[in-house]
Design a protein around this motif. Sequence first.
Motif, short mmCIF file in Angstrom:
data_model
loop_
_atom_site.label_atom_id
_atom_site.label_comp_id
_atom_site.label_asym_id
_atom_site.label_seq_id
_atom_site.Cartn_x
_atom_site.Cartn_y
_atom_site.Cartn_z
N ALA A 205 0.83 -1.20 0.00
CA ALA A 205 0.00 0.00 0.00
C ALA A 205 0.86 1.25 0.00
O ALA A 205 0.63 2.21 -0.77
N ILE A 206 1.89 1.28 0.84
CA ILE A 206 2.77 2.45 0.92
C ILE A 206 3.59 2.59 -0.35
O ILE A 206 3.81 3.71 -0.85
N LEU A 207 4.03 1.47 -0.91
CA LEU A 207 4.77 1.52 -2.17
C LEU A 207 3.89 2.07 -3.29
O LEU A 207 4.34 2.90 -4.10
N ALA A 208 2.63 1.67 -3.34
CA ALA A 208 1.71 2.19 -4.35
C ALA A 208 1.54 3.70 -4.21
O ALA A 208 1.52 4.44 -5.21
N ALA A 209 1.43 4.18 -2.98
CA ALA A 209 1.29 5.62 -2.75
C ALA A 209 2.53 6.36 -3.23
O ALA A 209 2.44 7.43 -3.85
N ALA A 210 3.71 5.81 -2.95
CA ALA A 210 4.95 6.46 -3.36
C ALA A 210 5.08 6.49 -4.88
O ALA A 210 5.48 7.51 -5.47
N LEU A 211 4.73 5.40 -5.54
CA LEU A 211 4.80 5.35 -7.00
C LEU A 211 3.80 6.31 -7.63
O LEU A 211 4.08 6.94 -8.65
N TYR A 212 2.63 6.44 -7.01
CA TYR A 212 1.64 7.38 -7.51
C TYR A 212 2.15 8.82 -7.38
O TYR A 212 2.05 9.62 -8.32
N PRO B 43 5.32 -5.88 -9.45
CA PRO B 43 3.87 -6.03 -9.45
C PRO B 43 3.12 -4.77 -9.02
O PRO B 43 2.09 -4.43 -9.61
N VAL B 44 3.65 -4.07 -8.01
CA VAL B 44 2.96 -2.86 -7.54
C VAL B 44 3.08 -1.75 -8.58
O VAL B 44 2.10 -1.03 -8.85
N ALA B 45 4.25 -1.60 -9.19
CA ALA B 45 4.42 -0.57 -10.22
C ALA B 45 3.50 -0.83 -11.41
O ALA B 45 2.90 0.10 -11.95
N GLN B 46 3.36 -2.08 -11.80
CA GLN B 46 2.45 -2.40 -12.90
C GLN B 46 1.00 -2.14 -12.52
O GLN B 46 0.21 -1.64 -13.33
N GLU C 154 -1.32 0.54 -14.53
CA GLU C 154 -2.54 0.09 -15.21
C GLU C 154 -3.81 0.46 -14.43
O GLU C 154 -4.89 -0.03 -14.74
N ALA C 155 -3.68 1.33 -13.42
CA ALA C 155 -4.84 1.72 -12.62
C ALA C 155 -5.88 2.45 -13.47
O ALA C 155 -5.54 3.14 -14.44
N LYS C 156 -7.14 2.26 -13.12
CA LYS C 156 -8.25 2.85 -13.87
C LYS C 156 -9.01 3.83 -12.98
O LYS C 156 -9.30 3.55 -11.82
N SER C 157 -9.36 4.97 -13.56
CA SER C 157 -10.18 5.94 -12.84
C SER C 157 -11.63 5.49 -12.87
O SER C 157 -12.14 5.04 -13.90
N ASP C 158 -12.30 5.61 -11.72
CA ASP C 158 -13.69 5.17 -11.60
C ASP C 158 -14.40 6.07 -10.60
O ASP C 158 -14.17 5.99 -9.40
N LEU C 159 -15.24 6.98 -11.12
CA LEU C 159 -16.04 7.87 -10.28
C LEU C 159 -15.16 8.69 -9.33
O LEU C 159 -15.53 8.93 -8.19
N GLY C 160 -13.99 9.08 -9.79
CA GLY C 160 -13.10 9.86 -8.96
C GLY C 160 -12.14 9.05 -8.12
O GLY C 160 -11.23 9.61 -7.49
N PRO D 192 -5.95 -5.22 -10.60
CA PRO D 192 -5.98 -6.37 -9.69
C PRO D 192 -4.99 -7.49 -10.04
O PRO D 192 -4.44 -8.12 -9.15
N GLU D 193 -4.79 -7.76 -11.33
CA GLU D 193 -3.95 -8.91 -11.68
C GLU D 193 -2.51 -8.74 -11.21
O GLU D 193 -1.98 -9.61 -10.51
#
Length: 470
Positions: A90-97, A217-220, A224-230, A236-237
Amino acid sequence: MITPILLCGGSGTRLWPLSRKSYPKQFVPLVGDRTLFQASAERLSGSAFDRPLVLTNNDFRFIVTEQLSEIGIDPGAVLIEPEGRNTAPAILAAALYLEQSNPDALMLIAPSDHVIPDPEAFRAAVEKGTEAARNGQIVTFGITPTHGETGYGYLELSEAPGDSAIALKRFVEKPDAARAEEMVASGMYLWNAGIFLFSVGTILNAFRTLAPELVPPVAQSVAEAKSDLGFLRLAPEPWSGAGDISIDYAIMERSDGLSVVPFSAGWSDLGGWDAVWRESAQDARGVATSGTATAIDCENTLLRSEDDRVELVGLGLRNVITVATPDAVLVADASRAQDVKLAVAALKAKSAKQATMFPKDHRPWGWFESLVVGNRFQVKRIHVHPGAALSLQSHHHRSEHWIVVEGTARVTIDEEVRLVTENQSVYIPLGAVHRMENPGKVPMVLIEVQTGSYLGEDDILRYEDIYART
């Protein structure tokens, strides 16, 4: 500016029956009028902070935005984890974002279910750690212990704590009672609060060095994240390929040169009802009551009634915790507060819905609760937020009768659209395509009477939905 990273995907069981999988403790006002999540967001706001980045799961996404809206905070982003993989991914995803938009940002990692009574003191502690964080260090915040707690991990210091960041010697796992008392007496240990401050670059370098298997895996998943209603849904894969590991095990316990900022102005992770009792207002005999609870000749006792219809009375109790909700009651010896999870496990084993689900079901448009359930009928109270709308839907097995008791409903039944005001009602025949909306600026409340051969929530065929649930 510092970007708060609010982690709120957990579902603790030690505060059952008020905290359950469907609505965990961070979204509940356990201490004060604000929920723990709201208090965390407010604590990390102001001139030194950017808009928060929230990580949560699909079930809680609308609860997060609703509770932030109630306190006037607009999140910078809400990242939806496809499944819980613990805090490191979760923290890695936040940092990459953040690396994409603000690579020089400082990140303050904060669980959203802690109690810190003095927000100003905490913000001052954060300020003490910013210079070290800007210089490439990982900063953690250690809590000055008030007793030999066995439920927390500890931080061993390299020198006696002072008024600034000091070097961390090592992390210590949760001790037994005797060892905990020894560590507290030495003055060289702090509780590990799981709160961290570092720059985007520092933590990404740490992951690439110490936990490189998590990065692809987290970087991918972020790419590939999708925006959905904000919201931003992580893919997921690739996410499923990330290990289930905490930030402590993946990075912190393997890093050199960590700094610690001591904090002594009060803190609790509310890890059990005994902690809630300690944080609650008590009378001279150590009794804390809330809601419609009454204590008679009690000592060192917590009595909480979470429903105005339930009068909870304690008589002659000593060291007892009692929590009453509309559908469940917990009565426990205070010394067994950490064992409440055993009650949840027992209820799961007997397939009791109270183990994980509340009678009040929160949805993106509001909430509903079942008032009466009988053979071939059910009565619900439905609360719809201003401007919100349920999906356009039909049912195979039930008809419905709606009575508006507060506000005004805009009702669609097949080709007809009409307004239904207070004290008016409308009938929805079996199979009719229908929808209710709240066109007003105040909440709309109605009583729904369902009749039919099957009344489950899965008997819904959706045609249109502004929340993308079709």
